[in-house]
Design an enzyme around this catalytic site. Structure first.
Site, PDB file in Angstrom:
ATOM      1  N   LYS A 127       0.841  -1.207   0.000  1.00  0.00           N
ATOM      2  CA  LYS A 127       0.000   0.000   0.000  1.00  0.00           C
ATOM      3  C   LYS A 127       0.870   1.249   0.000  1.00  0.00           C
ATOM      4  O   LYS A 127       0.609   2.215  -0.719  1.00  0.00           O
ATOM      5  CB  LYS A 127      -0.937   0.005   1.222  1.00  0.00           C
ATOM      6  CG  LYS A 127      -2.103  -0.966   1.083  1.00  0.00           C
ATOM      7  CD  LYS A 127      -2.834  -1.183   2.393  1.00  0.00           C
ATOM      8  CE  LYS A 127      -3.871  -2.299   2.228  1.00  0.00           C
ATOM      9  NZ  LYS A 127      -4.492  -2.725   3.476  1.00  0.00           N
ATOM     10  N   GLN A 164      -4.980  -1.449   9.767  1.00  0.00           N
ATOM     11  CA  GLN A 164      -4.793  -2.764   9.151  1.00  0.00           C
ATOM     12  C   GLN A 164      -5.426  -3.855  10.021  1.00  0.00           C
ATOM     13  O   GLN A 164      -5.171  -3.930  11.222  1.00  0.00           O
ATOM     14  CB  GLN A 164      -3.295  -3.029   8.941  1.00  0.00           C
ATOM     15  CG  GLN A 164      -2.981  -4.298   8.170  1.00  0.00           C
ATOM     16  CD  GLN A 164      -3.428  -4.280   6.713  1.00  0.00           C
ATOM     17  OE1 GLN A 164      -3.588  -3.213   6.108  1.00  0.00           O
ATOM     18  NE2 GLN A 164      -3.657  -5.437   6.138  1.00  0.00           N
ATOM     19  N   ASP A 218     -11.313   3.102   4.096  1.00  0.00           N
ATOM     20  CA  ASP A 218     -11.642   1.678   4.048  1.00  0.00           C
ATOM     21  C   ASP A 218     -13.157   1.466   3.958  1.00  0.00           C
ATOM     22  O   ASP A 218     -13.616   0.391   3.594  1.00  0.00           O
ATOM     23  CB  ASP A 218     -11.156   1.001   5.349  1.00  0.00           C
ATOM     24  CG  ASP A 218      -9.951   0.102   5.124  1.00  0.00           C
ATOM     25  OD1 ASP A 218      -9.739  -0.321   3.975  1.00  0.00           O
ATOM     26  OD2 ASP A 218      -9.235  -0.166   6.102  1.00  0.00           O
TER      27      ASP A 218
END
Ligand SMILES: NC(=O)C1=CN([C@@H]2O[C@H](COP(=O)(O)OP(=O)(O)OC[C@H]3O[C@@H](n4cnc5c(N)ncnc54)[C@H](OP(=O)(O)O)[C@@H]3O)[C@@H](O)[C@H]2O)C=CC1
Ligand SMILES: Nc1nc(=O)c2c([nH]1)NC[C@@H]1CN(c3ccc(C(=O)N[C@@H](CCC(=O)O)C(=O)O)cc3)C=[N+]21
Length: 376
Positions: free
Chosen positions: A136, A180, A203
């Site tokens: 990422k 995460q 997200d």
């Protein structure tokens, strides 16, 4: 063109359903307005910066559907994304999207002197999480997006994660925050995700964003990256979704559930298969579109698939492999070689949904910065 066809179809369906005339007319006007402005954009220089031809996720009246970018998909040409007969090449689609993001980021920097910023919070040292986070951050660098990584030890306290989050929530150079997952057992994932600022929730896991995604007529600020990537793959591969039977295997908050919601928004008839489903094979083999996110290697065999079905394999299971660069390799839910023989299109693992997840993360982060600065 494709959007116009889809909209025509939806309108017909709505008429058949005896939707109220007022609703239909209002909706059609709104769609027309969107289509004209999309067409205008297509013919203007701005089209260069149009990454996805998604209606802005703000209007309550827009049809709950995302069209494909007509500058990329010509229905009279075989879709470029399906190479090697029927493999959907997620890696190359993702690269194309990422380079368009890079162009937009550059334009933003030159025009207003700002770049989008992404903050990643990583707790612990899980091998797969480290790889994903590394990917990422690398993708951000390549696109010109600023990235900040907060690495916390496995044994950290909830307050440590919270204070990192509060700091990023307040930081005006950060437009996207990603925690995460999975978090270590002792941390309360729900409590932590609730704290991510709604405007920075790239997200799309905040309950308000998820809630808006699940309700008709409402639009979330962000659509979760993996589900958005799956839809983008289908659309760019020219797969018709309206009225098709779709089966989603898995119902997790971060993958299965939002994928099923998105497919419904695109007017598929969706069935969800999960670990308690009886005879999942019989249900799945009726589907025109199968999206699988169970994390069970080789779960989906050829007998699970209807001939000509389109198969999107989200599953990514790390399997020990001493010969691989990091000591493991990734395996999907689908028995790939079998699926190739029966499906009309299949995504590989790796090289399918995974790269799209990262591309969508960049898109969401860019969108967030654009929204903040009113940059178009
Ligand atoms: N490529 C990418 O970008 C991404 C890939 N992934 C991968 O996708 C997979 C799923 O992730 P995630 O949703 O977080 O996982 P979860 O473990 O949270 O959810 C798995 C889901 O699959 C269902 N399931 C498990 N076993 C079976 C089975 N035998 N038959 C039918 N359904 C089953 C479970 O059912 P139940 O609810 O009944 O327990 C559950 O709903 C993982 O491999 C993950 O690594 C995840 C995110 C992004
Ligand atoms: N807050 C949060 N958001 C996520 O989006 C999130 C997460 N947590 N936790 C874990 C899952 C998993 N995930 C992947 C991302 C990229 C690849 C990816 O790039 N895969 C490459 C290969 C990667 C490699 O080289 O190992 C591929 O499939 O081709 C895979 C999986 C995001 N997830």
């Amino acid at each position: 063109m494709v959007v116009a066809q889809q909209v025509t179809k939806i309108m017909r369906m709505m008429a058949v359903k005896n939707a109220t005339r007022r609703l239909l007319v209002g909706w059609a006007k709104e769609s027309q307005r969107h289509l004209s402005s999309a067409a205008d954009r297509k013919h203007s220089h701005r089209s260069q910066s149009q990454i996805l031809l998604s209606p802005p996720l703000v209007s309550l009246d827009l049809p709950e559907i995302w069209g494909s970018d007509s500058t990329h998909y010509d229905p009279h040409q075989p879709p470029s994304s399906i190479t090697r007969s029927n493999v959907i090449d997620g890696k190359s689609i993702a690269e194309e999207i990422r380079s368009r993001v890079a162009v937009d980021v550059k334009r933003m920097k030159e025009s207003i002197g700002k770049v989008p910023g992404l903050a990643v919070i990583l707790v612990g040292q899980r091998r797969d999480s480290l790889t994903y986070v590394r990917n990422k951050i690398k993708a951000c660098e390549e696109a010109g997006i600023k990235s900040v990584l907060a690495e916390l030890p496995d044994c950290c306290a909830e307050e440590d994660v919270m204070s990192a989050l509060f700091k990023f929530n307040e930081d005006s150079s950060i437009h996207g925050i990603l925690v995460q997952l999975p978090l270590p057992e002792h941390l309360d994932e729900e409590k932590i995700l609730n704290v991510v600022s709604l405007e920075k929730d790239v997200d799309g896991f905040h309950p308000l964003n998820m809630g808006n995604l699940s309700m008709r007529g409402r639009e979330p600020l962000f659509v979760p990256c993996t589900p958005k990537g799956c839809l983008e793959l289908l659309i760019r591969s020219g797969v018709e979704i309206v009225g098709k039977k779709a089966v989603v295997i898995g119902r997790s908050n971060i993958v299965g559930l939002p994928i099923s919601l998105l497919l419904q928004r695109h007017h598929a008839t969706v069935t969800i298969v999960h670990a308690c489903t009886k005879n999942p094979e019989r249900i799945t083999c009726e589907a025109d579109i199968v999206v699988t996110a169970a994390g069970v290697p080789n779960l989906v065999r050829s007998s699970w698939l209807k001939p000509g079905a389109v198969v999107i394999d989200v599953g990514t299971c790390p399997i020990e492999d001493p010969s691989a660069e990091y000591g493991y390799r990734l395996v999907g839910d689908v028995c790939f070689e079998e699926a190739l023989r029966i499906a009309s299109a299949v995504t590989p693992v790796p090289g399918g949904v995974g790269p799209m997840t990262i591309a969508m993360l960049l898109c969401n982060t860019l969108d967030s910065a654009k929204r903040l600065y009113g940059f178009t």
